[in-house]
Design a protein around this motif. Structure first.
Motif, PDB file in Angstrom:
ATOM      1  N   GLU A 146      52.609  43.695  38.506  1.00  0.00           N
ATOM      2  CA  GLU A 146      51.123  43.556  38.462  1.00  0.00           C
ATOM      3  C   GLU A 146      50.764  42.993  39.547  1.00  0.00           C
ATOM      4  O   GLU A 146      49.565  43.322  40.304  1.00  0.00           O
ATOM      5  CB  GLU A 146      50.661  43.292  37.160  1.00  0.00           C
ATOM      6  N   ARG A 147      51.247  41.892  39.911  1.00  0.00           N
ATOM      7  CA  ARG A 147      50.835  41.049  40.906  1.00  0.00           C
ATOM      8  C   ARG A 147      50.916  41.985  42.381  1.00  0.00           C
ATOM      9  O   ARG A 147      50.067  41.867  43.497  1.00  0.00           O
ATOM     10  CB  ARG A 147      51.531  39.783  41.250  1.00  0.00           C
ATOM     11  N   GLU A 148      52.040  42.368  42.520  1.00  0.00           N
ATOM     12  CA  GLU A 148      52.288  43.537  43.696  1.00  0.00           C
ATOM     13  C   GLU A 148      51.490  44.714  43.792  1.00  0.00           C
ATOM     14  O   GLU A 148      50.764  44.823  44.990  1.00  0.00           O
ATOM     15  CB  GLU A 148      53.885  44.049  43.640  1.00  0.00           C
ATOM     16  N   ALA A 149      50.733  44.946  42.615  1.00  0.00           N
ATOM     17  CA  ALA A 149      49.998  45.996  42.756  1.00  0.00           C
ATOM     18  C   ALA A 149      48.451  45.638  43.300  1.00  0.00           C
ATOM     19  O   ALA A 149      47.632  46.160  43.894  1.00  0.00           O
ATOM     20  CB  ALA A 149      49.623  46.587  41.329  1.00  0.00           C
ATOM     21  N   LEU A 150      48.227  44.341  42.748  1.00  0.00           N
ATOM     22  CA  LEU A 150      46.914  43.670  43.251  1.00  0.00           C
ATOM     23  C   LEU A 150      47.171  43.444  44.534  1.00  0.00           C
ATOM     24  O   LEU A 150      46.142  43.784  45.477  1.00  0.00           O
ATOM     25  CB  LEU A 150      46.781  42.264  42.420  1.00  0.00           C
ATOM     26  N   ARG A 151      48.247  42.988  45.240  1.00  0.00           N
ATOM     27  CA  ARG A 151      48.433  42.634  46.703  1.00  0.00           C
ATOM     28  C   ARG A 151      48.478  43.867  47.603  1.00  0.00           C
ATOM     29  O   ARG A 151      47.631  44.041  48.527  1.00  0.00           O
ATOM     30  CB  ARG A 151      49.770  42.311  46.860  1.00  0.00           C
ATOM     31  N   LEU A 152      48.984  45.257  46.861  1.00  0.00           N
ATOM     32  CA  LEU A 152      48.678  46.247  47.447  1.00  0.00           C
ATOM     33  C   LEU A 152      47.112  46.793  47.703  1.00  0.00           C
ATOM     34  O   LEU A 152      46.646  47.158  48.937  1.00  0.00           O
ATOM     35  CB  LEU A 152      49.364  47.492  46.744  1.00  0.00           C
ATOM     36  N   VAL A 153      46.561  46.730  46.576  1.00  0.00           N
ATOM     37  CA  VAL A 153      45.041  47.030  46.825  1.00  0.00           C
ATOM     38  C   VAL A 153      44.423  46.158  47.704  1.00  0.00           C
ATOM     39  O   VAL A 153      43.287  46.614  48.407  1.00  0.00           O
ATOM     40  CB  VAL A 153      44.444  47.029  45.416  1.00  0.00           C
ATOM     41  N   ILE A 154      44.623  44.876  47.576  1.00  0.00           N
ATOM     42  CA  ILE A 154      43.813  44.008  48.543  1.00  0.00           C
ATOM     43  C   ILE A 154      44.209  44.303  49.857  1.00  0.00           C
ATOM     44  O   ILE A 154      43.231  44.485  50.871  1.00  0.00           O
ATOM     45  CB  ILE A 154      44.456  42.492  48.581  1.00  0.00           C
ATOM     46  N   ARG A 155      45.586  44.733  50.273  1.00  0.00           N
ATOM     47  CA  ARG A 155      45.668  45.106  51.761  1.00  0.00           C
ATOM     48  C   ARG A 155      44.969  46.440  52.137  1.00  0.00           C
ATOM     49  O   ARG A 155      44.652  46.671  53.397  1.00  0.00           O
ATOM     50  CB  ARG A 155      47.381  45.216  51.714  1.00  0.00           C
TER      51      ARG A 155
END
Length: 272
Positions: A146-155
């Motif tokens: 889930e943290r990786e998903a958040l980072r993806l969307v922020i990028r």
């Protein structure tokens, strides 16, 4: 202690009993005494909610909500819904909304929202500037995926939506990306259609940029509220709107998209 399951149950009951039960007086069973709504159209207290909801039911006695997505992360829940009803003077209504709630214990304490006002505008009802609602940083208290998903969307929001680097979409989106926004889908299917849509939007307003105001992650889905601002190249008119999005992540890439977009805010630019 507020649990994820408890939050989901509370929000589901709130929609069933207060919204679809058309019973504003039951709001006190779900909203805290100090409840606050940040949406500019709301009279932001518990009493204000009851007044606003009672007035709305006066115009739409059969108003009903169908929840399409419910994302829960810790003490927050993001709800995407479609509303139908019949105005006493203007006839049928179909409207999309997205709402973010914060929960403490067994009560809702705080609210933000995004409404597609286009249907209400056609009925002569007032619209508001939703882009001025306050934001807050992401909640990183979640699992690794889930943290990786958040980072993806922020990028994506930094590099694609704000810097307009559409060539980078190959890194972040699946080729068979599924678009549920009917207007955006007119530009074509898959990633190619997505790029075509945003290329046209960035041509309309070359300084168009977006800021994420809220993020919620729940399993393979990320929900977000964002504001968009820019100026139309041909006229210099300011373009400003609020959106809410659900992105489904698959194998580290964005695979599917749903949203609520306030088409009333951009109708004068031929969008919608």
């Amino acid at each position: 202690m507020t649990t994820t399951a408890g939050v989901a149950d509370l929000i589901g009951a709130f929609y069933r009993d207060v919204h679809n039960g058309r019973n504003p007086d039951r709001a006190a069973d779900y909203l805290a005494a100090g409840y606050r709504s940040h949406h500019p159209a709301a009279d932001g207290s518990l009493d204000g909610f009851r007044r606003t909801r009672t007035a709305l039911l006066g115009d739409f006695p059969d108003l009903d909500a169908r929840v399409d997505h419910l994302l829960v992360q810790n003490d927050r829940a993001m709800v995407f819904a479609h509303w139908t009803g019949t105005h006493r003077d203007h006839g049928p209504l179909r409207m999309g909304t997205a709402d973010l709630y914060r929960v403490s214990g067994d009560r809702i304490t705080e609210h933000w929202g995004v409404v597609d006002y286009s249907a209400l505008l056609r009925m002569g009802m007032p619209v508001t500037d939703q882009a001025r609602q306050p934001g807050e940083p992401p909640d990183w208290r979640c699992g690794r995926a889930e943290r990786e998903a958040l980072r993806l969307v922020i990028r994506v929001w930094e590099e694609v939506m704000t810097q307009h680097r559409l060539e980078l979409t190959e890194r972040y989106y699946r080729q068979d990306y599924i678009q549920h926004n009917e207007y955006a889908a007119r530009s074509g299917a898959g990633l190619a259609g997505m790029k075509q849509f945003f290329a046209g939007l960035f041509q309309l307003a070359p300084d168009f940029s977006s800021q994420i105001k809220q993020l919620v992650v729940d399993g393979d889905k990320v929900g977000l509220f964002a504001t968009w601002r820019g100026r139309e190249a041909s006229s210099g008119r300011e373009l400003a709107l609020a959106t809410a999005d659900v992105l489904r992540i698959e194998d580290g890439l964005i695979a599917e998209h749903w949203d609520v977009m306030d088409f009333a805010a951009v109708a004068k630019f031929g969008v919608g």
